[in-house]
Structures are given as structure tokens and as C-alpha cells.
Enzyme design. Structure first.
Site, PDB file in Angstrom:
ATOM      1  N   CYS A   1      -3.758   6.882   0.763  1.00 50.30           N
ATOM      2  CA  CYS A   1      -3.576   5.687  -0.066  1.00 50.30           C
ATOM      3  C   CYS A   1      -3.173   6.044  -1.495  1.00 50.30           C
ATOM      4  O   CYS A   1      -3.337   5.241  -2.420  1.00 50.30           O
ATOM      5  CB  CYS A   1      -4.838   4.826  -0.056  1.00 50.30           C
ATOM      6  SG  CYS A   1      -5.326   4.299   1.598  1.00 50.30           S
ATOM      7  N   PHE A  35      -5.218  -3.350   9.284  1.00 56.72           N
ATOM      8  CA  PHE A  35      -6.342  -2.514   8.852  1.00 56.72           C
ATOM      9  C   PHE A  35      -6.533  -1.337   9.799  1.00 56.72           C
ATOM     10  O   PHE A  35      -6.068  -1.351  10.947  1.00 56.72           O
ATOM     11  CB  PHE A  35      -7.638  -3.340   8.801  1.00 56.72           C
ATOM     12  CG  PHE A  35      -8.034  -3.961  10.126  1.00 56.72           C
ATOM     13  CD1 PHE A  35      -8.710  -3.228  11.090  1.00 56.72           C
ATOM     14  CD2 PHE A  35      -7.728  -5.290  10.407  1.00 56.72           C
ATOM     15  CE1 PHE A  35      -9.079  -3.790  12.307  1.00 56.72           C
ATOM     16  CE2 PHE A  35      -8.098  -5.866  11.619  1.00 56.72           C
ATOM     17  CZ  PHE A  35      -8.768  -5.119  12.567  1.00 56.72           C
ATOM     18  N   GLY A  47       0.806  -1.212   0.000  1.00 55.43           N
ATOM     19  CA  GLY A  47       0.000   0.000   0.000  1.00 55.43           C
ATOM     20  C   GLY A  47       0.839   1.262   0.000  1.00 55.43           C
ATOM     21  O   GLY A  47       2.074   1.229   0.041  1.00 55.43           O
ATOM     22  N   ASP A  48       0.167   2.380  -0.038  1.00 57.50           N
ATOM     23  CA  ASP A  48       0.824   3.672  -0.162  1.00 57.50           C
ATOM     24  C   ASP A  48       0.887   4.356   1.202  1.00 57.50           C
ATOM     25  O   ASP A  48       1.399   3.797   2.156  1.00 57.50           O
ATOM     26  CB  ASP A  48       0.093   4.528  -1.211  1.00 57.50           C
ATOM     27  CG  ASP A  48       0.984   5.595  -1.823  1.00 57.50           C
ATOM     28  OD1 ASP A  48       1.240   6.603  -1.141  1.00 57.50           O
ATOM     29  OD2 ASP A  48       1.412   5.438  -2.980  1.00 57.50           O
ATOM     30  N   GLY A  98      -3.299  -2.598   4.643  1.00 57.51           N
ATOM     31  CA  GLY A  98      -1.944  -2.776   4.137  1.00 57.51           C
ATOM     32  C   GLY A  98      -1.286  -3.884   4.923  1.00 57.51           C
ATOM     33  O   GLY A  98      -1.258  -3.832   6.159  1.00 57.51           O
ATOM     34  N   HIS A 109      -2.833   7.382  10.942  1.00 51.34           N
ATOM     35  CA  HIS A 109      -3.505   6.855  12.133  1.00 51.34           C
ATOM     36  C   HIS A 109      -3.573   7.948  13.184  1.00 51.34           C
ATOM     37  O   HIS A 109      -2.649   8.769  13.302  1.00 51.34           O
ATOM     38  CB  HIS A 109      -2.758   5.646  12.699  1.00 51.34           C
ATOM     39  CG  HIS A 109      -2.589   4.529  11.722  1.00 51.34           C
ATOM     40  ND1 HIS A 109      -3.649   3.977  11.040  1.00 51.34           N
ATOM     41  CD2 HIS A 109      -1.479   3.866  11.306  1.00 51.34           C
ATOM     42  CE1 HIS A 109      -3.205   3.009  10.263  1.00 51.34           C
ATOM     43  NE2 HIS A 109      -1.893   2.933  10.390  1.00 51.34           N
TER      44      HIS A 109
END
Length: 227
Positions: free
Chosen positions: A187, A170, A85-86, A158, A90
Site C-alpha cells: 500500500c 478488500f 490505492g497503491d 481499494g 494477493h
């Protein structure tokens, strides 16, 4: 039915939880290398994080819109990690989960695993009257937002696997500050926004209740029990 050890950590720094993930991940890898069974040694870490931006191994660094120094002024950490993923973000009031599973006990099909994680999120938000769906070529769970009726991401994913051992996982936006996403292209998308359960309900939401539903559906989808 397999046993998954549940570690509910509350709010923690990303660095501390990454260290714990790597410890558990390496334990399962070592067991596999030494011919020791990983049955009932699977883990699920669930937590919230202090503000942090993470870049996956194939991420475009230009999707982070501020320098590390300017992010630090906003009290946001920055980590480059080995998940797929990119770029993602968070923050408190977002539920983050890190399953550390030996998929040889479930299914050695990474697409199957990702679809299971997505299904957990779709079923979780359905309890709050929110309809989630998938978009081909855009991993995640999406909703047609009440804000503008356009697709917005509510859950991101990811992962990393080695010898079918998983780590990373997740995140589900519950009531986190969506304004923080202005510092990234989430993302890697520049044409799609993000949303949260609270924004879609236009009311306060109890993150503990969301967590309970999420864990229930983790049990249901993976046919496991927690210890």
C-alpha cells in the site's frame, strides 16, 4: 433489505476474476443507463487468488521491488488496474472480496462505504480475539502485532466507482505467506508491516470459518441477504 448475489469462486487467477467483475460491473452500469432497476442485482464475489501483485491507478511503480520478469520467475503475476490505492499482493489463503453494488440503494457516500468494509473486517477478526482499528490517513484495518507490538495491516482496500456502481474491494490476510510481501512496499508504506490472523494467533486457522464470519458481518453491516 436488498438481495446480493453471492459468487464463492474458491481459488482463481486474478485475470479470470477481473473479467467477471467487469462483466457484472458493466451490466449494472448498463441497467442504470437504460433506467432498469438494479435492486436485487448486486453481487459479491469472494475468492482466493494465485500469487499476484496489483497496482492501483495512482500507485508508485517503485513500490514493486522486482521487475515483471523477476516476478514471473517467482510465479507472481503483475496487473495495473483502475482501482484506488497503491500496490497490494494477493495469494492463496487470503480472502478477497469484490462487492459490485449500486450504492444508490445503500448510501451515496464513498467514505461511508469504505468504513463499512473496514467494519466488516474489524468484526470478523474480533471473533478470533484480534482487536483491529483504523488509522487516519491510512485506509485499512490495523492491529498491534504480537510480533513487535507495532501497527501492522491485516486487511487492505481499494475500490472503483462509476455512477455509484462499485468494483474491486478488500483482502483479509488469513494464513497466506507473508514472506511474499518482501517484493513490494504494501500500500506504499515503507514504515509499516503486514500481518495475518494466523500470525496473530500463532496457530493454524480455518479459512472456511473466517469466510463464514466475514459473510455474516457483510449481511449484518449492509442489511442484505444473499442469494
Amino acid at each position: 433489505m436488498h438481495v446480493v448475489q453471492l459468487h464463492d469462486l474458491g481459488i482463481q487467477s486474478y485475470a479470470e476474476v477481473l473479467t467477471l467483475q467487469e462483466l457484472y460491473f458493466n451490466q449494472l452500469l448498463d441497467n442504470k443507463h437504460n433506467g432498469v432497476s438494479n435492486n436485487d442485482l448486486h453481487k459479491l464475489i469472494i475468492c482466493e487468488h494465485f500469487p499476484v501483485i496489483t497496482l492501483g491507478k495512482s500507485a508508485n511503480k517503485e513500490n514493486v521491488l522486482l521487475s515483471k520478469e523477476l516476478l514471473a520467475q517467482q510465479n507472481i503475476d503483475l496487473f495495473e488496474v483502475n482501482r484506488g490505492g497503491d500496490v497490494t499482493l494477493h495469494a492463496p489463503n487470503q480472502l478477497v472480496g469484490y462487492p459490485i453494488l449500486d450504492l444508490e440503494y445503500f448510501s451515496t457516500d464513498l467514505k461511508w462505504y469504505m468504513r463499512q468494509l473496514e467494519e466488516i473486517m474489524i468484526r470478523t477478526i474480533a471473533h478470533f480475539g484480534i482487536e483491529g482499528y483504523r488509522i487516519d490517513g491510512a485506509t485499512g484495518v490495523w492491529v498491534n502485532s504480537i510480533v513487535d507490538y507495532q501497527p501492522k495491516k491485516i486487511a487492505a482496500f481499494g475500490v472503483k466507482t462509476s455512477r455509484w456502481i462499485t468494483m474491486h474491494g478488500f483482502s483479509l490476510n488469513v494464513s497466506n505467506d507473508l514472506g511474499m510481501y518482501r517484493f513490494i512496499h504494501p500500500c506504499g508504506f515503507v514504515d509499516k508491516g503486514v500481518t495475518s490472523i494466523q500470525q496473530e494467533l500463532d496457530s493454524d486457522v480455518d479459512i472456511i470459518a473466517v469466510k463464514q464470519h466475514l459473510l455474516f458481518h457483510f449481511i449484518e453491516i449492509f442489511n442484505i441477504k444473499f442469494s
